[in-house]
Design a protein around this motif. Structure first.
Motif, PDB file in Angstrom:
ATOM      1  N   CYS A  73       0.833  -1.198   0.000  1.00  0.00           N
ATOM      2  CA  CYS A  73       0.000   0.000   0.000  1.00  0.00           C
ATOM      3  C   CYS A  73       0.867   1.246   0.000  1.00  0.00           C
ATOM      4  O   CYS A  73       1.806   1.365   0.781  1.00  0.00           O
ATOM      5  N   THR A  74       0.543   2.174  -0.871  1.00  0.00           N
ATOM      6  CA  THR A  74       1.305   3.414  -0.970  1.00  0.00           C
ATOM      7  C   THR A  74       0.533   4.587  -0.401  1.00  0.00           C
ATOM      8  O   THR A  74       0.896   5.729  -0.635  1.00  0.00           O
ATOM      9  N   CYS A  76      -2.167   5.774  -1.433  1.00  0.00           N
ATOM     10  CA  CYS A  76      -2.552   6.628  -2.542  1.00  0.00           C
ATOM     11  C   CYS A  76      -3.984   7.110  -2.405  1.00  0.00           C
ATOM     12  O   CYS A  76      -4.414   7.989  -3.133  1.00  0.00           O
ATOM     13  N   MET A  77      -4.752   6.503  -1.510  1.00  0.00           N
ATOM     14  CA  MET A  77      -6.119   6.942  -1.202  1.00  0.00           C
ATOM     15  C   MET A  77      -7.129   6.644  -2.312  1.00  0.00           C
ATOM     16  O   MET A  77      -8.274   7.076  -2.221  1.00  0.00           O
ATOM     17  N   CYS A  79      -8.510   3.827  -3.133  1.00  0.00           N
ATOM     18  CA  CYS A  79      -9.587   2.971  -2.658  1.00  0.00           C
ATOM     19  C   CYS A  79     -10.552   3.752  -1.788  1.00  0.00           C
ATOM     20  O   CYS A  79     -11.767   3.661  -1.935  1.00  0.00           O
ATOM     21  N   CYS A 132      -7.324  -0.624  -6.607  1.00  0.00           N
ATOM     22  CA  CYS A 132      -5.985  -0.522  -6.022  1.00  0.00           C
ATOM     23  C   CYS A 132      -4.937  -0.840  -7.103  1.00  0.00           C
ATOM     24  O   CYS A 132      -4.910  -1.942  -7.634  1.00  0.00           O
ATOM     25  N   PHE A 134      -1.844  -1.221  -6.775  1.00  0.00           N
ATOM     26  CA  PHE A 134      -0.625  -1.895  -6.287  1.00  0.00           C
ATOM     27  C   PHE A 134      -0.923  -3.257  -5.675  1.00  0.00           C
ATOM     28  O   PHE A 134      -0.107  -3.803  -4.955  1.00  0.00           O
TER      29      PHE A 134
HETATM   30  S1  SF4 Z   1      -5.706   1.941  -3.454  1.00  0.00           S
HETATM   31 FE1  SF4 Z   1      -4.342   0.323  -2.726  1.00  0.00          FE
HETATM   32  S2  SF4 Z   1      -2.386   1.356  -2.503  1.00  0.00           S
HETATM   33 FE2  SF4 Z   1      -3.935   2.961  -2.631  1.00  0.00          FE
HETATM   34  S3  SF4 Z   1      -4.421   3.374  -0.495  1.00  0.00           S
HETATM   35 FE3  SF4 Z   1      -5.883   1.873  -1.214  1.00  0.00          FE
HETATM   36  S4  SF4 Z   1      -4.949  -0.058  -0.663  1.00  0.00           S
HETATM   37 FE4  SF4 Z   1      -3.360   1.427  -0.511  1.00  0.00          FE
END
Ligand code: SF4
Ligand code: SF4
Lengths: 214, 187, 321
Positions: A73-74, A76-77, A79, A132, A134
């Protein structure tokens, strides 16, 4: 006046004819058929799944609970923003990594402080997992996490991480399916080195990218 | 006074009391239910006197069928729970009925009580009963059964008449006529 | 009455009570299981450990704990008394049904009439319940019940009369003694009429118009809760027991069978159990009859059939006598 009279002779006649046809045809065989069907079912094994004693056989893509692979998880918000219920809570802060090489630039990195999904709100649409970029979120078929208090359905980062071992490997592809993107990328013939003349302005920006990613 | 006398007196008292309640209660359904008790205790009287079959038939026919029919008919009406002024009889009626009832009671009692003697139970065997019924009383019995059979067939016929002889066309015509009158009333 | 006599009366009464409490539960559990398996299910599996054998005991405990509610508008006395009227007659009826020549609580000389008369009284319980509940569903249910029970009482009585005529006695023990395998054929129409009207009298599917849950909630029993409701349920299952045993004694020869001297009562119970399973089976297999179909069946099929059987029996008895 003529309106109600016309349909009336027709209606009783047809309703009279119908029961007659039915009773002459299938009454007794129908009765026996009912008995036979039930008796046959009685002789066969039942379909009941004895759930708490025998765990159910769930297909691999069952949507039980969402597991978080924290390393991926980065923050990145994406999700959290896409979630229709707004039930994903993310807190993060930026950390500065001092430059490793003298004269180099300090770099910044997101550190995940909190990642929580409120399963009392989640509607299991799976959008967070789809968006997501990643592969940090995964479906797990585990479903036995009911709670006595609704507030306990808010799963924090570590709880979400604990689901990770229960995530099944992705099912095998169909026989003639297209190659998955990752495999295709690996199998691609290596790029030929770029000629420096092609894009004189770019190299400075392109080269750090792979490093930063790692 | 023997045990039989006592038993007879007991069921007799129950029968008389429930009969009285059946006519004096102001709930119409309660009246029917007290009637059940009354008929049941009359059956008890028969039993004490040794007429077992008669007692059973009394229960089967009167409690099992007649009172059920009475209750059924009451349910089709607007039989209310609790007393209602508009279906109660007037004071005068009640007083007259009481006087009349008391008069009949006195008359019957004065005639019958001198004849009373301790219960002498004689078991009436079913065989004896049937011999009486189909020997001495065969003609009244047969005539009665014929009457009942005729009533049964007639009831069936009456209930079937609308469906069969009425025919489809007749029914439709009648429905139409009714519709017409209904509309005529409305307009 | 000597001490021994009194003791015997007590023992017999307790035996009947025990049978009354155990057999309906047995039938109820059988219904749970048979119905479940006929529908591809397992039925109760947990209560008591082995295949949910104690399910109905648990249900009973549950019913006891429930609040006993009497609706405000109800006719209180009648409402409270109705379950007893529905239940007790079957208890009394059970006392006169013989399991074998020796195993019978009270051998009434006119047992067949007795059972019919007593079960006819039980019907009053349903009517009282329906009327006293002050609920339109209850009233509708009670009316349907009354109409149904009136119509099916007649063919039933006629069918029993035919058997009594054939046996030349009204005593249930006597009838079972007089039985011979040839009756299976000779009294077959009567047996069918009896079984059908017994199921109708018990208001069991396919004759469950009076309690049709999709139309009138639960008919006359809609307003009942707790123990009183349980009594109505118990009376239904006790009714199945009584009717099955009665059918066995009247049409299947009761205790007649191999080793009937030692195992007579077992034969009766076994045959009765099979009939009870048939009654359950009918519930699973067939849909509910409409009210008009119900009346039609009673008056246009069963009554003529029963009368024909009676005539046949009469002619045969006169010819062979
Ligand atoms: S989309 Fe994936 S990488 Fe980005 S915050 Fe959510 S879980 Fe983390
Ligand atoms: S699956 Fe749940 S958490 Fe994920 S986007 Fe849908 S609602 Fe939100």
């Amino acid at each position: 006046m003529s309106e109600p009279t016309k349909p009336q002779p027709a209606n009783p006649a047809s309703s009279n004819a119908r029961p007659a046809r039915r009773s002459s045809g299938g009454a007794v065989p129908g009765i026996l058929k009912g008995l036979a069907t039930t008796a046959r079912t009685l002789a066969r094994p039942t379909h009941t799944a004895e759930y708490p004693d025998v765990s159910p056989h769930l297909p691999p893509r069952s949507r039980g609970v969402i597991a978080l692979l924290e390393e991926n998880c980065t923050s990145c918000m994406l999700c959290a923003r896409e979630c229709p219920d707004w039930c994903i809570y993310i807190d993060s802060h930026k950390e500065t990594i001092p430059a490793t090489t003298p004269g180099g630039r300090d770099r910044q990195r997101n550190v995940l402080d909190r990642f929580a999904i409120d399963f009392s709100l989640c509607m299991y649409c799976g959008i967070c997992i789809e968006v997501c970029p990643f592969d940090a979120l995964h479906w797990s078929p585990e479903f036995e996490y009911s709670e006595l208090d609704i507030r306990d359905l808010l799963h924090e980062k570590d709880r979400l991480g604990q689901w990770m071992p229960t995530v099944p490997p992705p099912p095998a592809l169909d026989e003639h399916a297209a190659e998955p993107a990752e495999v295709a990328a690996v199998n691609k013939p290596p790029r030929t080195a770029r000629t420096p003349t092609a894009r004189p302005a770019r190299p400075t920006r392109v080269t750090p990218a792979p490093e930063g990613e790692a | 006074m023997t045990g039989l006398d006592l038993a007879f007196a007991a069921v007799g008292v129950v029968a008389a009391a429930s009969g009285l309640l059946a006519v004096t209660t102001r709930h119409v359904v309660h009246a029917a239910l007290w009637l059940v008790v009354c008929l049941g205790s009359v059956a008890g009287c028969y039993l004490v006197l040794g007429a077992e079959l008669v007692a059973l038939v009394q229960v089967l026919v009167y409690v099992g069928a007649v009172v059920v029919l009475v209750l059924f008919a009451l349910m089709l009406t607007r039989a209310p729970i609790g007393p209602r002024a508009e279906i109660s009889t007037s004071r005068l009626h009640r007083a007259l009925a009481a006087v009349l009832g008391a008069g009949v009671t006195v008359l019957l009692a004065s005639v019958l009580l001198p004849l009373a003697h301790p219960v002498d139970r004689h078991e009436t065997d079913t065989t004896v009963l049937s011999r009486e019924l189909f020997g001495t009383w065969v003609w009244p019995f047969e005539v009665l059964s014929l009457l009942l059979l005729a009533a049964l067939v007639a009831a069936l016929a009456v209930s079937r008449v609308g469906a069969r002889s009425g025919d489809v066309r007749d029914g439709a015509a009648r429905a139409e006529a009714e519709l017409r009158t209904a509309r005529g009333d409305a307009s | 009455m000597t001490g021994a006599d009194a003791l015997e009366v007590v023992v017999r009464a307790v035996a009947v009570l025990a049978a009354f409490l155990v057999l309906p539960l047995l039938v109820g559990q059988t219904e749970h299981k048979v119905m479940a398996h006929m529908q591809g299910r397992l039925g109760p599996m947990y209560a008591g450990g082995f295949h949910g054998w104690a399910q109905l005991v648990a249900d009973g405990v549950k019913f006891v704990q429930k609040e006993d509610i009497t609706p405000a508008a109800a006719d209180k006395g009648v409402f409270r008394f109705a379950p007893a009227v529905a239940l007790v007659p079957y208890l009394v009826a059970m006392a006169v049904i013989p399991l074998s020549p020796d195993v019978v609580a009270a051998d009434a000389p006119a047992g067949a009439v007795f059972v019919l008369a007593v079960t006819a009284v039980g019907i009053l319980g349903t009517l009282m319940a329906g009327w006293a509940s002050a609920n339109k569903y209850s009233l509708l249910g009670a009316m349907r019940a009354a109409a149904q029970l009136l119509s099916y009482e007649l063919p039933m009585v006629l069918a029993v009369a035919s058997v009594c005529l054939a046996a030349g006695t009204l005593s249930l023990t006597g009838i079972a003694h007089a039985w011979s395998p040839w009756w299976l054929l000779w009294q077959l129409p009567g047996a069918v009429v009896f079984l059908v009207s017994a199921v109708a009298e018990l208001q069991r599917p396919p004759f469950d118009m009076p309690v049709a849950d999709s139309e009138i909630v639960f008919g006359a029993y809609t307003e009942y809760t707790g123990l009183r409701f349980a009594f109505f349920l118990l009376s239904e299952y006790a009714g199945i027991v009584v009717m099955s045993l009665l059918f066995t004694v009247l049409y299947l020869g009761g205790w007649q069978g191999p080793l009937s001297d030692q195992l007579g009562w077992l034969w009766t119970v076994l045959k009765g159990f099979c009939i009870a399973v048939v009654v359950i089976w009918l519930r699973v297999a067939w849909p509910r009859l409409r009210e008009d179909q119900l009346q039609r069946l009673a008056w246009l099929v069963l009554v003529p059939l029963a009368l024909a059987q009676l005539a046949l029996t009469g002619v045969w008895v006169v010819l062979t006598a």
